[in-house]
Write a protein that holds these residues in place. Structure first.
Motif, short mmCIF file in Angstrom:
data_model
loop_
_atom_site.label_atom_id
_atom_site.label_comp_id
_atom_site.label_asym_id
_atom_site.label_seq_id
_atom_site.Cartn_x
_atom_site.Cartn_y
_atom_site.Cartn_z
N ALA A 293 0.96 -1.29 0.04
CA ALA A 293 0.10 0.07 0.13
C ALA A 293 0.72 1.28 0.18
CB ALA A 293 -0.96 0.11 1.29
N SER B 235 2.50 1.53 -3.58
CA SER B 235 1.58 2.14 -4.43
C SER B 235 1.00 3.39 -4.41
CB SER B 235 0.27 1.18 -4.70
OG SER B 235 0.06 0.33 -3.72
N ALA B 236 1.00 4.16 -3.06
CA ALA B 236 0.46 5.04 -2.92
C ALA B 236 1.60 6.44 -3.30
CB ALA B 236 -0.01 5.39 -1.41
N TYR C 9 4.54 5.94 -5.11
CA TYR C 9 4.96 5.86 -6.31
C TYR C 9 3.72 5.91 -7.53
CZ TYR C 9 9.69 4.80 -4.59
OH TYR C 9 10.71 4.98 -4.06
N GLN C 10 2.86 5.59 -7.05
CA GLN C 10 1.54 5.49 -7.87
C GLN C 10 1.92 4.93 -9.49
OE1 GLN C 10 -0.74 9.01 -7.86
NE2 GLN C 10 -0.51 9.24 -5.65
N ASP D 216 1.60 1.03 -8.91
CA ASP D 216 0.31 0.61 -8.74
C ASP D 216 -0.41 -0.21 -9.56
OD1 ASP D 216 -2.75 2.50 -8.22
OD2 ASP D 216 -2.05 1.32 -6.90
N VAL E 183 -2.02 -3.84 -8.34
CA VAL E 183 -3.57 -3.91 -8.46
C VAL E 183 -3.70 -5.20 -9.49
CG1 VAL E 183 -5.40 -3.24 -9.83
CG2 VAL E 183 -4.22 -1.52 -8.57
N TRP F 128 -4.91 -5.09 1.63
CA TRP F 128 -4.32 -4.11 0.71
C TRP F 128 -5.15 -2.98 0.18
CZ3 TRP F 128 -4.92 -3.63 -4.56
CH2 TRP F 128 -4.09 -2.47 -5.15
N ARG F 129 -6.19 -3.77 -0.04
CA ARG F 129 -7.32 -2.71 -0.91
C ARG F 129 -7.97 -2.16 0.08
NH1 ARG F 129 -9.64 -2.71 -5.67
NH2 ARG F 129 -8.33 -4.02 -6.62
N ARG G 14 -5.39 0.95 0.69
CA ARG G 14 -4.89 1.68 -0.42
C ARG G 14 -5.44 2.96 -0.50
NH1 ARG G 14 -6.94 1.77 -5.92
NH2 ARG G 14 -5.04 2.24 -7.44
N LEU H 65 -3.49 6.29 -0.57
CA LEU H 65 -3.61 7.11 -1.73
C LEU H 65 -3.97 8.73 -1.21
CD1 LEU H 65 -5.00 5.41 -4.63
CD2 LEU H 65 -2.72 6.24 -4.58
#
Lengths: 398, 482, 454
Positions: free
Chosen positions: B280, B283-284, B286-287, B291, B295, B345-346, B349, B353
């Motif tokens: 998480a 992904s937040a 570096y997006q 991400d 996903v 994670w979801r 996330r 973010l």
């Protein structure tokens, strides 16, 4: 030969707010958001309310509309008298038990006063929620600051306007669509037939605010309350919206209560202005007098911190301290801790609204006034209300 | 704002404050030591067991002998509330109780011990809370932290308290399992034929010896013959929860099973949580492509049939060293953790973010802060709360899943005790005299999972400051609106 | 990579607008472009947030950057401190091109340029104490020793008007103005020379604004700082800045000394912007220039001058110069509608309907004709063009319709991007075609709109 003096028909104002006190009760504390507000709005005029955050101006607007949060309550002495004929007629029909004469023998539960002398009004402070719901939108409507959150994102704009029409004017179907298109045109949205079918996110900020104004006009209100409607908009868009409001006011004889913290906007739109500080109105004046000769030290402080009025100074004058959060009803001057002209009595005596230089239009709640007499006598005016009534005659026998 | 007391330093650290006012620390420390001393042995024993497990994870099993020695040594330390101090021994010879502890029959002795243990544990817990409060008022340099608000909100949350109570009681059961049980796991469940007990034989009117296994065989609960809850069997042994169809003591089974359930649950959710948090944060921060990659992997894993994977892998790994721990429970926990991280994670996330878009993250990048530090200091604290909430709820889910698998016979094998297996063992007797075999563990599972969920609810409400949403009023004022 | 150096025509033959670079120049920006690519896989046009900007900022001065929302000023500020990646162009700080620095060098460079953010509520991490927040930059750069850092932070707290005790408080316990002070203290921790102030007082009340502005000016005097002051509130800018640049849709429309710009603006956009500011003086009659419509999307800027869709002084084609003002207004509105329709999202259903030749909400064109042109008188040649366009609209061919429209009624404003023209003797430039010798200046044309009206 006796001639009868002509009876001047002074029309009572559209809205009179008397002694409006809003208190928020939480477990820890009580917050007196407004205390003893008095002001009036005539038909077709624009009254501006200016103040910083924490002054209680938004709370006032919400109190008028009956949109206070559940922890807030109006003081028992507060009254909000609304004098729109059609609204009163409707309420008299719907709530026959609540109609009174207002002559002192008022029974509990009356909130519509129907008098023979023509001074009919409905007291919104005492009306039940249902009645206020009816008035809200059709008698008095409100435009909020953030156009994005005032519109429901999952319904089209046209849908939302038509819903307002359905609720308050009972117009449906094709007729409603046509009226809605006309309204969008009235507020200056080009290509309204297409725009009707679009969603709020497809509108820009200024367009959304116009759409909201269209919604408020859908029910032909008498009074429009605008709570910082242009604060979130760019300056060129703000100019458009202000011009729109002025046009609509002229066309429909709409009264506007305009709340903002921007003195420049107030100077442009308002006919009369009330300056609020910590829940009280500290100065009331026609807009010209307010800017030309501000009487209350707070107003003067505000004026001197506006960059555009103080181009010559290198440093802007500032007021020390911050706006207090009042936890009890006022017993002294709330501005005294920050006032550069405060003296001892300011911390003990609560100032009343005193006319400046005999002009009843321009009042200031400050112990410095009336200016033309000695300080102690001036202070006495604030503590003994009966003497206050004798101002004009200069009869200040103590 | 509180006025700073003279003992609070405004510039220094806690150490200075302690030096300035040593009395509260001294008092607290003395009482804490007093409390710890009686149970030192038990604490060390638990630690030793955990170390043993970790050591056994290392392939080749080095130092196994050393670990066993340590365990034995630790086991010899006398502890106050162990079974030896207040033993539930004794027998009834037809007219009176003989050889009991302080004249208490085994049932009362056990009850006394249980009550003492729980009281002691709750006392320790309360003393820790007192310690925190003293720290906060005397030594902590800031007179207010965000955590204080969270505690305040939790203080009025009744449902959260219920959850906390359940979880605390459960944890006490886990920690003190050997002492709370009427007998040991080894003796009664794992290796009953290697141990002997003495009992009073009514027929010959004398004390005899027999193996535990034999005794168990005579104490089975199979519908017709039944040793119900809160009864003695023919051998003078007290069973708070009755016995299993195999004759083994249900309470000991459940107490040990609690330990197994908790370890499995913690390993599973711990692993899932670790993976979820790391991904998480990545992904937040570096997006973009990172991400997208996460996903895709998370969706792929969620698309796998989890039951089949669990079964497949646990069977495949059953013969290895790792499959031996808890009779396959550990493997199950690892696999469960590895396939259930997508859910966590979801859940993380979104908040991650959102936090990554806040200006303070930009400000940190602006002055050149390293990415991993930004993730740790500026984003992690804001998702930790969500992790606790979803983690505690998932913990309940993990326990129930493993129990369910054991119930189906697919999870943990004999002889490792596990609540689901008990439910399985008793399922045919539910409508008979031996209803207790399925019902008691079943109720306990439900209670435990509900408790975890309630605690999660409480934590969630505590970390989220209440926000007043007045959005409905705005459209009402314009005269309608949908 | 500057695209403008060679394009300058006109009055003075010396130099190019951007080489008023003297030794005093601290920051020099040339041809800066920052585009945001779409996040989706099948992205459309990128968002052209900053679209070719040239600026210099001299040491010790305060340069104001104003514009409305969406004009790209915040993106520009962020690009300067390397929070955004540059798509094209260079940023030279003290002679060094910052866009080419490697990771380690960039981190070192960051000590020179810091940013103060707009929203005091979200620029501070609520979970950290004030002391930790201000200290973090020092920790990140391993600045001296721990004790030195604490002292430095305490000094900073005093400098911005807070006290030492505040070191251990949390941001939550402070007011908006105080939080902004903390934010300023944090940005000063590494002792930078250059500060980008992104709307530092917009979120604050009027009286608090004044205090923070005074503080910023004091700090500038004390530390010799250079500021880029980004704002949308022009009256604040006038008070604080030495020079001002006005930005619209990613480009600088006008730039020059503050007083010159405010008393005698040259660019039509600047004029409109200034006239839109409400005056805090009810006795003043305002000659307000009302701009029509809304700014175009930066994803799809107009070809030619970005202000052409709203400009009240747009150059009109010679053929129709004798048309009445009302007719021109109607034509402009019609053009707006065409643009809006072409940019509107179409749902899948609508696309299908269009393909099949069925009517969608975009095709009701007769309404437009009566609504926009209504009772306006137009010569037959004009009417012809309008009708042709409407026909194309009805048939669903928006692009053709727009082309036809602009072929008839467009001018150089719709085709070419204007370049920066020098005004007067000082460093004052304005980007407008009307500054070219063949067209009349903006000022007299202003009156044409006044007699018209919307």
């Amino acid at each position: 030969m006796t001639t009868e003096p002509p009876v001047a028909e002074v029309e009572p104002p559209l809205l009179s707010v008397e002694n409006l006190s809003v208190t928020f009760h939480t477990d820890k504390e009580s917050i007196h958001a407004t205390s003893g507000l008095d002001f009036e709005i005539e038909r077709g005029e624009t009254v501006g309310v200016v103040g910083e955050s924490g002054s209680g101006k938004s709370v006032t607007a919400r109190a008028l509309m009956g949109l206070l949060e559940s922890t807030g309550e109006l003081g028992a002495e507060s009254s909000i008298k609304f004098r729109d004929e059609s609204t009163i007629d409707r309420l008299v029909d719907d709530y026959p038990n609540a109609v009174g004469r207002g002559d002192g023998s008022s029974e509990d539960g009356t909130f519509v006063i129907d008098r023979d002398d023509g001074n009919r009004y409905v007291d919104l402070a005492k009306a039940p929620d249902q009645a206020v719901n009816q008035i809200r939108g059709s008698g008095i409507a409100m435009v909020f600051q953030d156009p994005l959150t005032s519109l429901n994102p999952v319904y089209t704009v046209g849908n939302q306007i038509k819903e307002a029409l359905r609720i308050h004017r009972e117009i449906r179907g094709q007729e409603a669509t046509e009226v809605a298109i006309e309204l969008l045109e009235d507020v200056g949205i080009p290509d309204p037939a297409r725009r009707m079918r679009e969603y709020p996110h497809q509108f820009s900020g200024g367009m959304r605010q116009r759409a909201i104004i269209a919604m408020t006009l859908a029910c032909d209100p008498e009074l429009l309350i605008c709570d910082e409607p242009t604060t979130a908009l760019d300056v060129t868009i703000q100019a458009q919206i202000l011009e729109l409001l002025q046009e609509l006011q002229a066309e429909r004889d709409l009264a506007i209560l305009f709340i903002t913290h921007d003195m420049g906007v107030i100077a442009e739109v308002a006919d009369r202005v009330g300056v609020m500080y910590a829940g009280e109105i500290v100065e009331k004046a026609p807009v010209g007098s307010l800017f030309e000769s501000p009487a209350h030290p707070y107003t003067r402080g505000l004026m001197s911190s506006i960059p555009s009025r103080n181009l010559d100074s290198d440093r802007l004058e500032t007021l020390e301290g911050e706006v207090p959060t009042p936890h009890e009803s006022p017993h002294d001057c709330r501005f005294a801790p920050r006032c550069p002209e405060a003296f001892d009595a300011c911390h003990e005596t609560h100032p009343n609204a005193i006319p400046i230089e005999g002009n009843a239009d321009h009042t200031a709640s400050c112990l410095l006034y009336p200016e033309d007499i000695q300080t102690e006598k001036a202070v006495a005016r604030h503590t003994r209300p009966e003497e206050r009534d004798q101002t004009e005659t200069g009869d200040d026998t103590t | 704002m509180n006025q700073d007391t003279e003992t609070q330093s405004t510039t220094g650290n806690a150490l200075d404050a302690v030096r300035a006012n040593p009395r509260p620390v001294a008092v607290w420390g003395a009482v804490a030591a007093l409390l710890l001393l009686p149970e030192l042995g038990a604490v060390l024993a638990s630690v030793a067991e955990a170390v043993a497990i970790l050591v056994s994870l290392i392939p080749g099993d080095p130092g196994a002998a050393l670990v066993t020695d340590i365990q034995r040594a630790v086991g010899d330390i006398p502890t106050l509330l162990s079974r030896e101090t207040i033993p539930n021994r004794g027998y009834y010879d037809g007219s009176q109780w003989q050889g009991t502890f302080a004249g208490l029959e085994p049932r009362d002795a056990w009850l006394l011990r249980a009550v003492l243990i729980y009281t002691y544990a709750l006392l320790v817990f309360w003393w820790v809370v007192v310690g925190y409060r003293w720290f906060r008022s005397n030594y902590r340099v800031s007179d207010w932290t965000p955590f204080d608000d969270m505690l305040d909100r939790f203080r009025t949350h009744r449902w959260g308290h219920f959850g906390l109570l359940v979880v605390v009681l459960f944890l006490i059961l886990v920690v003190f399992a050997p002492s709370l049980s009427t007998t040991t796991v080894d003796q009664n469940i794992v290796d009953p034929y290697s141990h002997e007990i003495s009992y009073y034989d009514h027929e010959v009117e004398s004390v005899e010896q027999t193996t535990v296994g034999t005794a168990n065989r005579e104490s089975q609960s199979t519908g017709e013959e039944n040793i119900g809850p809160w009864t003695y069997d023919d051998y003078g042994r007290f069973h708070p929860f009755g016995t299993l169809p195999s004759g083994k003591d249900l309470f000991t089974f459940i107490a040990a099973g609690a330990r197994v359930s908790l370890v499995i649950g913690l390993v599973a959710i711990g692993l899932a949580g670790l993976i979820a948090v790391s991904l998480a944060l990545l992904s937040a921060y570096y997006q973009g492509l990172v991400d997208l990659a996460v996903v895709l992997s998370s969706d792929s894993i969620q698309g796998l049939p989890s039951l089949l994977i669990l079964l497949l892998l646990s069977v495949l790994l059953s013969d290895t060293w790792i499959g031996g721990i808890y009779s396959g429970g550990f493997v199950l926990a690892l696999i469960y953790g590895a396939i259930s991280w997508p859910f966590l994670w979801r859940a993380l996330r979104g908040p991650a973010l959102q936090t990554a878009g806040e200006e303070w993250v930009d400000a940190a990048r602006n002055f050149g802060q390293a990415p991993h530090t930004i993730m740790r200091k500026h984003i992690l604290p804001y998702i930790a709360g969500y992790l606790l909430v979803y983690g505690s709820m998932s913990l309940g889910g993990a326990i129930i899943s493993i129990a369910g698998l054991s119930f189906l016979g697919l999870g943990i094998d004999a002889p490792t005790p596990e609540w689901g297996r008990a439910v399985n063992a008793g399922q045919e007797y539910v409508a008979s005299e031996s209803w207790h075999i399925s019902l008691i563990p079943g109720v306990l599972i439900t209670l435990l999972v509900t408790g975890f969920n309630a605690l999660g609810d409480g934590i969630r409400d505590a970390i989220d400051p209440q926000s007043d949403t007045d959005s409905g009023t705005e459209s009402a004022a314009t005269g309608g609106g949908a | 990579m500057s695209t403008n150096r060679s394009d300058l025509t006109d009055d003075t033959s010396e130099g190019v607008s951007n080489s008023d670079t003297t030794d005093d120049t601290l920051v020099e920006v040339n041809g800066l472009k920052t585009y945001y690519e779409d996040q989706t896989l099948f992205g459309g046009e990128p968002v052209k947030a900053v679209d070719g900007v040239d600026l210099t900022i001299n040491s010790g001065e305060t340069l104001g950057l104003v514009g409305e929302s969406g004009c790209g000023k915040t993106t520009f500020g962020r690009t300067l401190v390397q929070l955004e990646d540059v798509t094209a162009g260079t940023i030279e700080y003290d002679g060094v091109d910052v866009t080419t620095l490697g990771r380690g060098e960039l981190k070192q460079w960051r000590r020179n340029a810091q940013m103060v953010f707009q929203d005091p509520n979200s620029s501070l991490n609520d979970r950290m104490t004030v002391g930790e927040i201000i200290r973090e930059p020092l920790d990140a750069h391993n600045w001296k020793t721990g004790q030195d850092r604490i002292e430095h932070v305490q000094e900073l707290l005093e400098t911005v008007g807070l006290t030492e005790e505040h070191y251990y408080r949390y941001p939550h316990q402070f007011s908006g103005g105080q939080r902004q002070r903390i934010s300023i203290a944090r940005s000063l921790a590494l002792e930078p020379d250059f500060l980008v102030l992104d709307e530092p007082v917009s979120a604050l009340d009027a009286s608090v604004q004044a205090k923070i502005l005074n503080l910023l000016m004091d700090l500038q005097d004390k530390y010799g700082l250079t500021y880029l002051f980004i704002a949308h509130d022009l009256s604040v800018v006038r008070h604080v800045c030495d020079r001002v640049a006005v930005m619209y849709l990613g480009k600088i429309m006008e730039r020059g000394p503050t007083e010159d710009l405010f008393t005698d603006p040259s660019n039509p956009y600047t004029k409109s912007l200034l006239s839109a500011i409400p005056r805090a003086d009810p006795s003043v009659e305002i000659d307000r220039i009302m701009l029509r419509g809304t700014p175009p999307s930066p994803r799809d800027p107009p070809a030619g001058c970005s202000f052409s869709t709203r400009c009240p002084m747009k150059i009109r084609p010679d053929d129709y110069e004798q048309l009445s003002e009302n007719a021109w207004v109607a034509i402009d509105v019609f053009g707006d509608i065409l643009q809006a329709r072409s940019r509107s999202d179409r749902t899948v259903k609508e696309r299908a309907r269009e393909l099949l030749g069925l009517k969608t909400r975009f095709a009701s064109a007769e309404d437009i004709s009566s609504e926009v042109f209504g009772d306006v008188e137009m010569p037959p040649s004009v009417q012809q063009e309008v009708d042709a366009t409407i026909e194309l609209l009805e048939s669903g061919d928006i692009t053709e319709a727009i082309d036809t429209f602009y072929a008839a009624f467009g001018s150089v404003c719709d085709e070419d991007t204007p370049t920066e023209h020098r005004i007067g003797q000082k460093d004052h430039v304005s980007r407008c075609h009307r500054h070219k010798t063949e067209y009349s200046d903006p000022e007299p044309v202003l009156h044409r709109t006044e007699s018209g009206g919307d």
